[in-house]
Design an enzyme around this catalytic site. Structure first.
Site, PDB file in Angstrom:
ATOM      1  N   CYS A   1      54.930  39.741  35.103  1.00  0.00           N
ATOM      2  CA  CYS A   1      55.952  39.155  35.647  1.00  0.00           C
ATOM      3  C   CYS A   1      56.942  38.899  34.616  1.00  0.00           C
ATOM      4  O   CYS A   1      58.191  38.774  34.850  1.00  0.00           O
ATOM      5  CB  CYS A   1      55.186  37.369  36.041  1.00  0.00           C
ATOM      6  SG  CYS A   1      54.272  37.699  37.097  1.00  0.00           S
TER       7      CYS A   1
ATOM      8  N   HIS B   1      51.855  38.136  42.368  1.00  0.00           N
ATOM      9  CA  HIS B   1      51.692  36.782  41.336  1.00  0.00           C
ATOM     10  C   HIS B   1      53.120  35.903  41.750  1.00  0.00           C
ATOM     11  O   HIS B   1      54.023  36.469  42.663  1.00  0.00           O
ATOM     12  CB  HIS B   1      51.827  37.141  39.814  1.00  0.00           C
ATOM     13  CG  HIS B   1      50.715  37.840  39.348  1.00  0.00           C
ATOM     14  ND1 HIS B   1      50.727  37.999  38.090  1.00  0.00           N
ATOM     15  CD2 HIS B   1      49.746  38.307  39.789  1.00  0.00           C
ATOM     16  CE1 HIS B   1      49.396  38.502  37.795  1.00  0.00           C
ATOM     17  NE2 HIS B   1      49.071  38.634  38.918  1.00  0.00           N
TER      18      HIS B   1
ATOM     19  N   CYS C   1      52.418  36.092  33.085  1.00  0.00           N
ATOM     20  CA  CYS C   1      51.398  37.454  32.662  1.00  0.00           C
ATOM     21  C   CYS C   1      52.676  38.360  32.233  1.00  0.00           C
ATOM     22  O   CYS C   1      53.741  38.451  32.624  1.00  0.00           O
ATOM     23  CB  CYS C   1      50.651  37.887  33.534  1.00  0.00           C
ATOM     24  SG  CYS C   1      51.514  38.803  34.790  1.00  0.00           S
TER      25      CYS C   1
ATOM     26  N   GLU D   1      55.599  34.565  40.364  1.00  0.00           N
ATOM     27  CA  GLU D   1      56.940  35.096  39.977  1.00  0.00           C
ATOM     28  C   GLU D   1      57.313  36.199  40.490  1.00  0.00           C
ATOM     29  O   GLU D   1      58.621  36.208  40.987  1.00  0.00           O
ATOM     30  CB  GLU D   1      56.900  35.098  38.462  1.00  0.00           C
ATOM     31  CG  GLU D   1      56.425  33.913  37.500  1.00  0.00           C
ATOM     32  CD  GLU D   1      54.711  33.871  37.241  1.00  0.00           C
ATOM     33  OE1 GLU D   1      54.191  34.594  38.246  1.00  0.00           O
ATOM     34  OE2 GLU D   1      54.390  33.593  36.278  1.00  0.00           O
TER      35      GLU D   1
HETATM   36 ZN   LIG Z   1      52.015  37.399  36.770  1.00  0.00          ZN
END
Ligand SMILES: [Zn+2]
Length: 154
Positions: free
Chosen positions: A84, A51, A81, A53
């Site tokens: 993260c 992801h 999410c 981040e």
């Molecule tokens: Zn994430």
């Protein structure tokens, strides 16, 4: 709070769609300087943890040679999410700014609300089948850690 940093995260998210990734970008800054950026590369790299981040945190830590990003802030194009968000806490980032909300993400098919719901449940109630196994043997590593006098705390 610096809108230019958020615009950079948003620009990364838009460019990443053109480059075959998910519509997410993140920027890690310290003071007036961009330390690292990250974009979503889940499908491009076959990495479900890639992801924006997490990618930005990995890059920032590598660049600064540390596992602790105190003194840094993250600008992410979307509310993180649970993975993260957890990584942001583990990285000890001072502050987070996000642009799109998790509801905006859910509207286009990136719905992480089920993970937030699962976290609130005890392991036996979760969709993910989870069973305790060999705890007595595993505790040895914890005893060793507790006894170790020259460990690097984090
Ligand atoms: Zn994430």
């Amino acid at each position: 709070m610096n809108e230019a940093f958020m615009r950079k995260a948003i620009e990364l998210s838009i460019d990443n769609v053109k480059n075959g990734g998910g519509p997410f970008g993140a920027v890690i800054v310290r003071g007036d300087d961009i330390i690292a950026t990250g974009v979503n590369r889940v499908t491009a790299n076959n990495d479900p943890t890639a992801h924006a981040e997490v990618s930005a945190i990995r890059a920032a830590c590598e660049k600064l040679g540390t596992f602790n990003l105190e003194g840094c802030e993250i600008y992410t194009s979307c509310e993180p999410c649970p993975m993260c968000l957890g990584a942001i806490y583990w990285a000890h980032l001072d502050r987070m700014y996000y642009a799109n909300t998790k509801h905006d993400a859910a509207d286009i098919g990136f719905d992480d609300s089920f993970i937030y719901e699962e976290i609130a449940l005890t392991p036996d109630k979760r969709r993910l089948v989870s069973r305790e196994l060999l705890r007595d043997e595993a505790l040895q590593a914890f005893r060793d850690w507790t006894a170790k006098t020259d460990k690097t705390e984090y």
